[in-house]
Each structure stands twice: as structure tokens, then as C-alpha cells.
Design an enzyme around this catalytic site. Structure first.
Site, PDB file in Angstrom:
ATOM      1  CG  ASP A  67      40.975  26.613  46.009  1.00 47.26           C
ATOM      2  OD1 ASP A  67      41.626  26.323  47.032  1.00 47.26           O
ATOM      3  OD2 ASP A  67      40.268  27.631  45.920  1.00 47.26           O
ATOM      4  CG  ASN A 136      36.581  37.409  41.598  1.00 44.99           C
ATOM      5  OD1 ASN A 136      36.345  36.693  42.577  1.00 44.99           O
ATOM      6  ND2 ASN A 136      37.422  37.058  40.639  1.00 44.99           N
ATOM      7  CG  HIS A 138      37.187  33.542  43.552  1.00 45.10           C
ATOM      8  ND1 HIS A 138      38.479  33.839  43.187  1.00 45.10           N
ATOM      9  CD2 HIS A 138      37.214  33.443  44.917  1.00 45.10           C
ATOM     10  CE1 HIS A 138      39.232  33.903  44.272  1.00 45.10           C
ATOM     11  NE2 HIS A 138      38.497  33.679  45.320  1.00 45.10           N
ATOM     12  CD  GLU A 143      38.938  33.598  39.450  1.00 48.40           C
ATOM     13  OE1 GLU A 143      38.100  34.231  40.119  1.00 48.40           O
ATOM     14  OE2 GLU A 143      40.164  33.686  39.646  1.00 48.40           O
TER      15      GLU A 143
END
Ligand code: PGA
Length: 245
Positions: A67, A136, A138, A143
Site C-alpha cells: 500500500d 480497526n 484493516h 478499511e
């Protein structure tokens, strides 16, 4: 999917480095997809050190980054590109032609995603993928809410990711979008290691292993992977019950 628990961060990192070296030794033309972030740092340093000592040849492997922060240039120390070059590609002298990054400052981010999809498809998929996990859930920048069947795409970063990510930057940095490989790349990879360390990851690891498999928690997708490994240190595993492992 299987879970492996190690004594501490050092042992987790040594075992992650072993996996990197093993795939390169068994297949010198392997394609590796590597996350950046605090968790894999020591594993990459150990892999680079041992590759040099043992003359393990990485020169024919292909690397693809997981990423990148949109708009952050490669010279910025917080960029994923800077991280991977510093801890792995520069120490190993990886030829530039074998490294594939998202160009975060491209005027055509969709084209960047297509470029990454094409590189991976041409190589017949990823042999080893190493991912971390966000607070979270991810994976990369997939996400919460993002579908499991997507390849590379542009994302709006979640508030949690934008806040937590400030730790990578010297100065407070405006982050809004990211470029990421998709969960489909992970699910199609021949082998995946999800690595997590420390008490701060215990809660999201508990959810990853125990809650329903759904895009609400992207990391739950690894439970669908037949050759996926969740590799944890004792602290990250501290909320897991025997039943969820
Ligand atoms: P970390 O990042 O390794 O720095 O904790 C993990 C992630 O956000 O994917």
C-alpha cells in the site's frame, strides 16, 4: 488458517524472517508482497542480515508493495516506499526492475492500481504475502466495510488509520486517501502471514479470530485462507481463548 504464538516480538520476527528466507530459497523467482509498519521492521532487518551472511540470493525475486499513502512522495520517511527501501531493498541491493510500488503522486491513481494488478497477474500471483493489522482490523488500507473481492484500489482512509498513522511521520501529516492491494490479492496469495505484536493489538486480534467473517472487520478474511497464518506474540494473543485458535 492456523495460529502460531511466539514468546515475544523477537521470536515472532525471527520466525517471520525465516519464512521470507525459506520462500526465496525454495523459489528464487518468487513474488513477495510486503507490508510496511512497525510490526515487520525487525523481521526485515533480520532477513536482510541473514541473507547477506548466508549468501541467499534475492536478485531474481519480484517485490510488490502492499500500500501507499496518496500524495506522500517516496522521499518522505513516513512513506511505505521509504520504509521498505531502508529496511529491506537497499540492504539487499534488490534491482530496481524487480521492485513495484504504487506511485503515490501519480495524476492517475486508478492507472497505478491497474499497473499493480497487471504485475501480480503476469507473475501468476503472490507467493508470500506479509501483512500487519490495523487497530480497526484493516489489512493494507482495506478499511472496515471494504469488500473481500477487490483487487488494487484507491480508498478513503478511516479516521482511526489517519490518526494512528501519525506515528510514522516526523510532523503532523494530512492523510486522506490511500492506494492498496485488495483483499482478493491476499485471499489468492499462495501463503499469507498476518503478524501482530503487543497488548495494543490484543483486542483486534480477539475480534479477528472470534467474530463473524465479514467486511466489517477486514482482517477476519484471513480465516478463509487455506494457507493463512496468524502469527502473534504472547501479548497480542493474550485475549484469545483456546476455542478461537
Ligand atoms: P503497525 O501497522 O505494524 O505499525 O502496527 C499495522 C497496520 O496498520 O497495518
Amino acid at each position: 488458517m492456523k495460529t502460531k504464538i511466539f514468546k515475544d516480538y523477537e521470536e515472532l520476527s525471527t520466525n517471520t524472517a525465516n519464512e521470507i528466507l525459506a520462500v526465496v530459497q525454495s523459489n528464487p523467482m518468487a513474488m513477495l508482497c510486503l507490508a510496511s509498519g512497525d510490526t515487520p521492521r525487525l523481521a526485515y532487518m533480520l532477513a536482510a542480515k541473514r541473507a547477506k551472511e548466508g549468501n541467499i540470493d534475492f536478485s531474481r525475486c519480484t517485490f510488490v508493495a502492499l500500500d501507499e499513502w496518496m500524495g506522500i512522495p517516496p522521499a518522505n520517511e513516513g512513506s511505505c516506499q521509504f520504509f521498505l527501501r531502508r529496511y529491506l531493498f537497499d540492504p539487499l541491493n534488490i534491482p530496481e526492475r524487480n521492485i513495484n510500488f504504487f506511485n503515490a503522486v501519480s495524476s492517475d491513481p486508478d492507472e497505478e492500481c491497474k499497473k499493480m494488478n497487471d504485475v501480480i497477474a503476469r507473475k501468476g500471483g503472490i507467493d508470500l504475502m506479509i501483512v500487519g493489522i490495523g487497530m480497526n482490523g484493516h489489512i493494507g488500507f482495506n478499511e472496515p466495510g471494504q469488500a473481500f473481492d477487490q483487487y488494487a484500489h484507491v480508498v478513503d482512509l478511516d479516521e482511526t488509520s489517519r490518526t494512528v498513522a501519525q506515528k510514522y511521520f516526523r510532523e503532523s501529516t494530512q492523510l486522506s486517501k490511500g492506494l492498496t492491494l485488495g483483499l482478493r490479492h491476499m485471499l489468492e496469495a499462495k501463503k499469507v502471514l498476518l503478524i501482530a505484536s503487543g497488548l495494543k493489538k490484543a483486542e483486534i486480534i480477539e475480534k479477528t479470530m472470534g467474530e463473524e467473517i465479514s467486511p466489517k472487520i477486514p482482517s477476519t478474511s484471513i480465516r478463509n485462507h487455506p494457507n493463512g497464518y496468524v502469527m502473534l506474540d504472547k501479548e497480542a494473543a493474550s485475549l484469545l481463548s483456546a476455542k478461537s485458535m
